[in-house]
Scaffold this active site. Structure first.
Site, PDB file in Angstrom:
ATOM      1  N   SER A  27      16.166   5.842  -5.175  1.00 34.07           N
ATOM      2  CA  SER A  27      15.211   5.290  -6.150  1.00 34.07           C
ATOM      3  C   SER A  27      15.313   6.013  -7.479  1.00 34.07           C
ATOM      4  CB  SER A  27      13.779   5.439  -5.620  1.00 34.07           C
ATOM      5  OG  SER A  27      13.679   4.827  -4.362  1.00 34.07           O
ATOM      6  N   ARG A  65      10.315  11.026   3.392  1.00 28.43           N
ATOM      7  CA  ARG A  65       9.588  10.686   2.170  1.00 28.43           C
ATOM      8  C   ARG A  65       8.501   9.682   2.555  1.00 28.43           C
ATOM      9  NH1 ARG A  65      11.739   6.756  -2.050  1.00 28.43           N
ATOM     10  NH2 ARG A  65      10.432   7.057  -3.870  1.00 28.43           N
ATOM     11  N   TRP A 111       0.814  -1.217   0.000  1.00 31.63           N
ATOM     12  CA  TRP A 111       0.000   0.000   0.000  1.00 31.63           C
ATOM     13  C   TRP A 111       0.848   1.267   0.000  1.00 31.63           C
ATOM     14  CZ3 TRP A 111       1.713   2.638   4.115  1.00 31.63           C
ATOM     15  CH2 TRP A 111       2.277   1.896   5.169  1.00 31.63           C
ATOM     16  N   ASN A 112       2.149   1.180   0.332  1.00 35.74           N
ATOM     17  CA  ASN A 112       2.874   2.428   0.614  1.00 35.74           C
ATOM     18  C   ASN A 112       3.182   3.255  -0.638  1.00 35.74           C
ATOM     19  OD1 ASN A 112       4.853   0.582  -0.153  1.00 35.74           O
ATOM     20  ND2 ASN A 112       6.374   1.357   1.284  1.00 35.74           N
ATOM     21  N   GLU A 125      14.759  -4.497  -9.501  1.00 33.72           N
ATOM     22  CA  GLU A 125      13.713  -3.878 -10.316  1.00 33.72           C
ATOM     23  C   GLU A 125      14.261  -2.576 -10.874  1.00 33.72           C
ATOM     24  OE1 GLU A 125       9.524  -5.616  -8.835  1.00 33.72           O
ATOM     25  OE2 GLU A 125      10.165  -3.873  -7.709  1.00 33.72           O
ATOM     26  N   GLY A 162       6.745  -6.325  -0.418  1.00 32.97           N
ATOM     27  CA  GLY A 162       6.038  -6.246   0.856  1.00 32.97           C
ATOM     28  C   GLY A 162       6.959  -6.642   1.988  1.00 32.97           C
ATOM     29  N   SER A 163       6.365  -7.117   3.063  1.00 29.95           N
ATOM     30  CA  SER A 163       7.165  -7.381   4.264  1.00 29.95           C
ATOM     31  C   SER A 163       7.938  -8.696   4.144  1.00 29.95           C
ATOM     32  CB  SER A 163       6.235  -7.438   5.477  1.00 29.95           C
ATOM     33  OG  SER A 163       5.325  -8.501   5.307  1.00 29.95           O
ATOM     34  N   GLU A 188      11.564  -2.410  11.476  1.00 23.47           N
ATOM     35  CA  GLU A 188      11.209  -1.278  10.607  1.00 23.47           C
ATOM     36  C   GLU A 188      10.256  -0.355  11.363  1.00 23.47           C
ATOM     37  OE1 GLU A 188       9.602  -3.298   7.075  1.00 23.47           O
ATOM     38  OE2 GLU A 188      10.604  -1.756   5.913  1.00 23.47           O
ATOM     39  N   LYS A 221      -2.196  -8.250  -7.727  1.00 19.03           N
ATOM     40  CA  LYS A 221      -3.021  -8.059  -6.536  1.00 19.03           C
ATOM     41  C   LYS A 221      -2.477  -6.868  -5.753  1.00 19.03           C
ATOM     42  CE  LYS A 221      -2.822  -9.255  -2.431  1.00 19.03           C
ATOM     43  NZ  LYS A 221      -3.348  -7.980  -1.927  1.00 19.03           N
ATOM     44  N   PRO A 222      -3.196  -5.729  -5.807  1.00 22.84           N
ATOM     45  CA  PRO A 222      -2.756  -4.591  -4.987  1.00 22.84           C
ATOM     46  C   PRO A 222      -3.166  -4.819  -3.537  1.00 22.84           C
ATOM     47  CG  PRO A 222      -4.792  -4.037  -6.142  1.00 22.84           C
ATOM     48  CD  PRO A 222      -4.430  -5.452  -6.555  1.00 22.84           C
ATOM     49  N   GLU A 242      11.008  -8.058  -3.179  1.00 23.32           N
ATOM     50  CA  GLU A 242      11.422  -6.728  -2.697  1.00 23.32           C
ATOM     51  C   GLU A 242      10.835  -6.600  -1.301  1.00 23.32           C
ATOM     52  OE1 GLU A 242      13.405  -4.629  -4.159  1.00 23.32           O
ATOM     53  OE2 GLU A 242      13.486  -5.402  -6.198  1.00 23.32           O
ATOM     54  N   CYS A 264      10.278   1.411   2.376  1.00 24.80           N
ATOM     55  CA  CYS A 264      11.263   0.364   2.679  1.00 24.80           C
ATOM     56  C   CYS A 264      12.660   0.970   2.730  1.00 24.80           C
ATOM     57  CB  CYS A 264      11.193  -0.730   1.623  1.00 24.80           C
ATOM     58  SG  CYS A 264      11.337  -0.077  -0.043  1.00 24.80           S
TER      59      CYS A 264
HETATM   60  P1  NAP Z   1       2.653  -6.899   3.544  1.00 21.08           P
HETATM   61  O1  NAP Z   1       1.736  -6.983   4.694  1.00 21.08           O
HETATM   62  O2  NAP Z   1       3.695  -7.938   3.379  1.00 21.08           O
HETATM   63  O3  NAP Z   1       1.724  -6.855   2.251  1.00 21.08           O
HETATM   64  C1  NAP Z   1       2.237  -6.708   0.958  1.00 21.08           C
HETATM   65  C2  NAP Z   1       1.251  -7.293  -0.033  1.00 21.08           C
HETATM   66  O4  NAP Z   1       1.114  -8.686   0.210  1.00 21.08           O
HETATM   67  C3  NAP Z   1      -0.148  -6.716   0.077  1.00 21.08           C
HETATM   68  O5  NAP Z   1      -0.742  -6.700  -1.194  1.00 21.08           O
HETATM   69  C4  NAP Z   1      -0.850  -7.742   0.958  1.00 21.08           C
HETATM   70  O6  NAP Z   1      -2.228  -7.726   0.796  1.00 21.08           O
HETATM   71  C5  NAP Z   1      -0.235  -9.010   0.422  1.00 21.08           C
HETATM   72  N1  NAP Z   1      -0.300 -10.154   1.323  1.00 21.08           N
HETATM   73  C6  NAP Z   1      -0.327 -10.163   2.671  1.00 21.08           C
HETATM   74  N2  NAP Z   1      -0.373 -11.449   3.107  1.00 21.08           N
HETATM   75  C7  NAP Z   1      -0.367 -12.251   2.004  1.00 21.08           C
HETATM   76  C8  NAP Z   1      -0.396 -13.650   1.794  1.00 21.08           C
HETATM   77  N3  NAP Z   1      -0.440 -14.520   2.799  1.00 21.08           N
HETATM   78  N4  NAP Z   1      -0.393 -14.116   0.526  1.00 21.08           N
HETATM   79  C9  NAP Z   1      -0.356 -13.270  -0.517  1.00 21.08           C
HETATM   80  N5  NAP Z   1      -0.321 -11.921  -0.390  1.00 21.08           N
HETATM   81  C10 NAP Z   1      -0.312 -11.422   0.866  1.00 21.08           C
HETATM   82  O7  NAP Z   1       3.422  -5.513   3.504  1.00 21.08           O
HETATM   83  P2  NAP Z   1       2.794  -4.044   3.602  1.00 21.08           P
HETATM   84  O8  NAP Z   1       2.523  -3.739   5.025  1.00 21.08           O
HETATM   85  O9  NAP Z   1       1.698  -3.872   2.620  1.00 21.08           O
HETATM   86  O10 NAP Z   1       4.007  -3.173   3.055  1.00 21.08           O
HETATM   87  C11 NAP Z   1       5.015  -2.743   3.858  1.00 21.08           C
HETATM   88  C12 NAP Z   1       6.238  -3.629   3.699  1.00 21.08           C
HETATM   89  O11 NAP Z   1       6.644  -3.650   2.347  1.00 21.08           O
HETATM   90  C13 NAP Z   1       7.423  -3.116   4.482  1.00 21.08           C
HETATM   91  O12 NAP Z   1       8.091  -4.185   5.091  1.00 21.08           O
HETATM   92  C14 NAP Z   1       8.295  -2.488   3.396  1.00 21.08           C
HETATM   93  O13 NAP Z   1       9.647  -2.400   3.725  1.00 21.08           O
HETATM   94  C15 NAP Z   1       8.032  -3.389   2.248  1.00 21.08           C
HETATM   95  N6  NAP Z   1       8.348  -2.723   0.979  1.00 21.08           N
HETATM   96  C16 NAP Z   1       9.469  -3.125   0.305  1.00 21.08           C
HETATM   97  C17 NAP Z   1       9.826  -2.475  -0.868  1.00 21.08           C
HETATM   98  C18 NAP Z   1      11.061  -2.887  -1.613  1.00 21.08           C
HETATM   99  O14 NAP Z   1      11.188  -2.493  -2.759  1.00 21.08           O
HETATM  100  N7  NAP Z   1      11.970  -3.640  -1.026  1.00 21.08           N
HETATM  101  C19 NAP Z   1       9.035  -1.442  -1.367  1.00 21.08           C
HETATM  102  C20 NAP Z   1       7.898  -1.057  -0.653  1.00 21.08           C
HETATM  103  C21 NAP Z   1       7.561  -1.723   0.524  1.00 21.08           C
HETATM  104  P3  NAP Z   1      -3.179  -6.887   1.789  1.00 21.08           P
HETATM  105  O15 NAP Z   1      -2.493  -5.573   2.041  1.00 21.08           O
HETATM  106  O16 NAP Z   1      -4.434  -6.736   1.041  1.00 21.08           O
HETATM  107  O17 NAP Z   1      -3.280  -7.703   3.035  1.00 21.08           O
END
Ligand code: NAP
Length: 488
Positions: A450, A287, A159-160, A467, A237-238, A390, A183-184, A259, A293
Site C-alpha cells: 500500500s 497489519r 470498517w477495517n 485507487e 468491501g466484500s 478470507e 457511507k462509512p 475494491e 484485504c
Molecule cells: P462489507 O460487509 O461488504 O461492507 C462494506 C461496506 O458496504 C460497509 O459500509 C457496509 O455497511 C456496506 N454495505 C453492506 N451491505 C450493503 C448493501 N447491501 N448496500 C450498500 N452498502 C452495503 O465488507 P466489510 O466486512 O465492511 O469489509 C471487509 C471486506 O472489505 C473484506 O472482504 C475486505 O477484503 C474488503 N476490503 C477490500 C479492500 C480493497 O481495497 N480491495 C480494502 C479494505 C477492505 P455496514 O458495515 O454498515 O453494514
C-alpha cells in the site's frame, strides 16, 4: 473510559452531515458505536433512513456545478490544508480510531498518516489533469480531448481502515471536482465524522461532502444508486456486496470502482532470505490484526525452508502482546466484533479437523472483547476453508510445495486476485513468477504494497479500477472529445 477517551468521543459530531450541517436522522433514530475491546457502548450516532440518504444526494447534486467550476488549485489547497490538520491532530484521531475499531494506537497513527498522504498526493494531482490536441490522420480535422469531473459520486467504505478507505476516494473526488455522498460502516463511523469536520475546517464548500451513517445500508444506498443523478459508485468491501452493487449500478450505467476481497498467497522459495521473509510475513499477516484485504491468507513455502520459516514465524507470532489497543505495548487488538472472532475460530477448527497442526495460538483469550490469539498452523490442506476464504484474522496457514509450477498453480487457484507476495533472491525467478501471478499487485521481497502514490487494486473478483497513484484521479474523470472541422 478514561478522561482523554471520553474527551475524544465527546468532540466528534454524531449527526448526519448533509449540506454542510450536522443534523439528526429524520426519524430521530440512532445507532450505537461499540468499543470492540470491551463490547461496551462508546456513543450513539444518527441512524440515516432513505429520506436522509435522498437529502444527502440532493445536496451533492446542488453543489456539483459550483464545485466543478472551482479552480483546481483551490480544490488542491483544501486537500493540502486537510492533510496538515490530520497530521496536527494525529494523536486524538488515533485514539478515536482505536476506540471504535480496536487496532493498537501505533497502527491507528500509521493509518492516519497513510490516509492523510492521499490528501497530500491528490492535492498535487488536482493541477495535473491534462487533455490533448491532435491533427487527424487525414489532416481534415482536429481532435480536442479534455477531462471533466464524472459528477456526483456515491462512496461506500468498510470498517477495517475507517479513515484511509475514505480519503483514498474523497481525495481524488475533490481533486477532480466531484461532489459526493459517503457511507462509512456502521461499526466505525466516528473517524469519518471527524474527517468531515476537518474538511469543513479546511474550506470544503457545503454540500460537496455528505456523510450518512446508517444501520440499513441496502435500504438507504440502493435508491441513491438507482436514482440516476449520481454518475459514479466507488465501493470498498466484500466481494458478495460488491457484486450486488454492480447489479444495482447497471440500472443507470454508473461508472464503478470496486475494491473487493482478497485471498493473498505468500510464496517463499528455497533461496529466499528467510529472516526477510519472516519480517515480510509479520507485516503482511499482522497489519490490522489480519483484518486487511491485503492480508497474507495462504503461506506457500518450498519444502527445504518450510521448517525454518514455520519455526521463526511461530516464535514471532507467539511473542506478540494481545490486549486493548489503547494500552502501552499492545501489538494485537481485538477483532471488530463477535461474528468476526467466531468466524476465525471456525476456520481454524475446520483446518485442524482436516489435518492441520497448531504450532502456536488457537486457544481462547479471557475477558470481554473480541480477541483471538495470533496463530500459526502448518500442513494446512489447500481444501481447508481458510485456504479458500478470507480469514480476516491473525492466523497464518502454512502449506508446503515442491516446484515453482506447483506454487504458481496453487497461488492462482482462487477467484480472488488482489495481491500476492513473493520472496526469492533469484532475480529471474522473481520476475518470472511476478508475471505469472494473477493479482493486481505483487509484493516482491516485501510484505507491504500500500502506497498512496502507487495504483492499488485487484483483478478477477477482487475488483475493478485503481485507487491512488496517477490512475486514482482517472476514476473520477470523464473523457470528452471535440471533433473540430478544419478547412474546406
Ligand atoms: P462489507 O460487509 O461488504 O461492507 C462494506 C461496506 O458496504 C460497509 O459500509 C457496509 O455497511 C456496506 N454495505 C453492506 N451491505 C450493503 C448493501 N447491501 N448496500 C450498500 N452498502 C452495503 O465488507 P466489510 O466486512 O465492511 O469489509 C471487509 C471486506 O472489505 C473484506 O472482504 C475486505 O477484503 C474488503 N476490503 C477490500 C479492500 C480493497 O481495497 N480491495 C480494502 C479494505 C477492505 P455496514 O458495515 O454498515 O453494514
Amino acid at each position: 473510559m478514561t478522561t482523554s477517551e471520553s474527551a475524544v468521543i465527546d468532540a466528534v459530531p454524531t449527526g448526519l452531515f448533509i449540506d454542510g450541517n450536522w443534523r439528526p436522522a429524520a426519524s430521530g433514530a440512532t445507532l450505537t458505536v461499540e468499543d470492540p475491546s470491551t463490547g461496551k457502548a462508546l456513543c450513539e450516532v444518527a441512524d440515516a433512513g432513505p429520506a436522509d440518504g435522498m437529502a444527502a444526494l440532493d445536496a451533492a447534486v446542488a453543489a456539483q456545478p459550483g464545485f466543478a467550476a472551482m479552480p483546481p488549485r483551490e480544490r488542491g489547497e483544501i486537500l493540502r490544508r486537510a492533510y496538515e490538520l490530520l497530521m496536527e491532530r494525529i494523536d486524538d484521531l488515533a485514539l478515536l480510531m482505536t476506540l471504535e475499531m480496536g487496532k493498537p494506537i501505533a497502527e491507528s497513527k500509521g493509518e492516519i498518516t497513510y490516509a492523510a498522504e492521499f490528501f497530500r498526493w491528490f492535492a498535487e494531482e488536482a493541477v495535473r489533469v491534462h487533455g490533448s490536441y491532435a491533427v487527424a490522420p487525414n489532416g481534415a480535422s482536429r481532435f480536442l480531448v479534455q477531462k471533466q469531473p464524472v459528477g456526483v459520486s456515491l462512496l461506500i467504505t468498510p470498517w477495517n481502515f475507517p479513515m484511509a478507505m475514505g480519503t483514498r476516494k474523497i481525495g481524488p473526488a475533490i481533486a477532480a471536482g466531484c461532489a459526493m455522498v459517503i457511507k462509512p460502516s456502521e461499526l466505525t463511523p466516528l473517524s469519518m465524522h471527524a474527517l468531515a469536520a476537518i474538511l469543513t475546517e479546511a474550506g470544503l464548500p457545503a454540500g460537496v461532502l455528505n456523510v450518512i451513517t446508517t444501520s440499513s445500508a441496502g435500504a438507504v444506498m440502493e435508491p441513491l444508486i438507482r436514482d440516476g443523478r449520481a454518475r459514479k459508485l466507488s465501493f470498498t468491501g466484500s466481494t458478495p456486496v460488491g457484486k450486488k452493487l454492480l447489479e444495482q449500478a447497471a440500472d443507470k450505467v454508473l461508472r464503478t470502482s470496486m475494491e473487493l476481497g482478497g485471498n493473498a498467497p505468500f510464496l517463499v522459495f528455497d533461496d529466499a532470505d528467510i529472516d526477510k521473509a519472516v519480517e515480510g510475513a509479520m507485516l503482511a499477516k499482522m497489519r490490522n490484526m489480519g483484518e486487511a484485504c491485503t492480508a497474507a491468507n495462504r503461506f506457500l513455502v518450498q519444502r527445504s525452508v518450510a521448517g525454518a520459516f514455520a519455526d521463526k514465524l511461530a516464535e514471532r507470532m507467539g511473542a506478540l502482546t494481545v490486549g486493548r489497543g489503547t494500552d502501552d505495548g499492545v501489538q494485537v487488538g481485538p477483532l471488530v466484533d463477535a461474528k468476526s472472532r467466531d468466524k476465525v475460530s471456525a476456520l481454524v477448527q475446520d483446518a485442524v479437523e482436516r489435518g492441520a497442526t497448531v504450532r502456536v495460538g488457537a486457544d481462547p483469550v479471557d475477558g470481554p472483547g473480541f480477541f483471538y490469539r495470533p496463530t500459526v498452523l502448518v500442513d494446512v490442506p489447500l481444501a481447508a476453508r481458510l485456504s479458500r476464504e478470507e480469514i480476516f484474522g491473525p492466523v497464518a496457514a502454512i502449506t508446503v510445495f515442491d516446484t515453482e509450477d506447483e506454487a504458481v498453480a496453487a497461488a492462482n487457484d482462487t477467484e480472488f486476485g488482489l495481491v500476492s507476495y513473493l520472496f526469492t533472491e533469484d532475480v529471474t525467478q522473481a520476475l518470472r513468477v511476478s508475471e505469472r501471478l494473477e493479482t493486481g499487485m505483487v509484493g516482491l521481497n516485501t510484505g507491504l504494497v500500500s502506497n498512496p502514490a502507487a495504483p492499488f487494486g485487484g483483478i478477477k473478483q477482487s475488483g475493478i479500477g485503481r485507487e491512488g497513484g496517477d490512475m486514482g484521479i482517472e476514476e473520477y474523470l470523464e473523457t470528452k472529445y471535440v471533433a473540430i472541422g478544419f478547412g474546406g
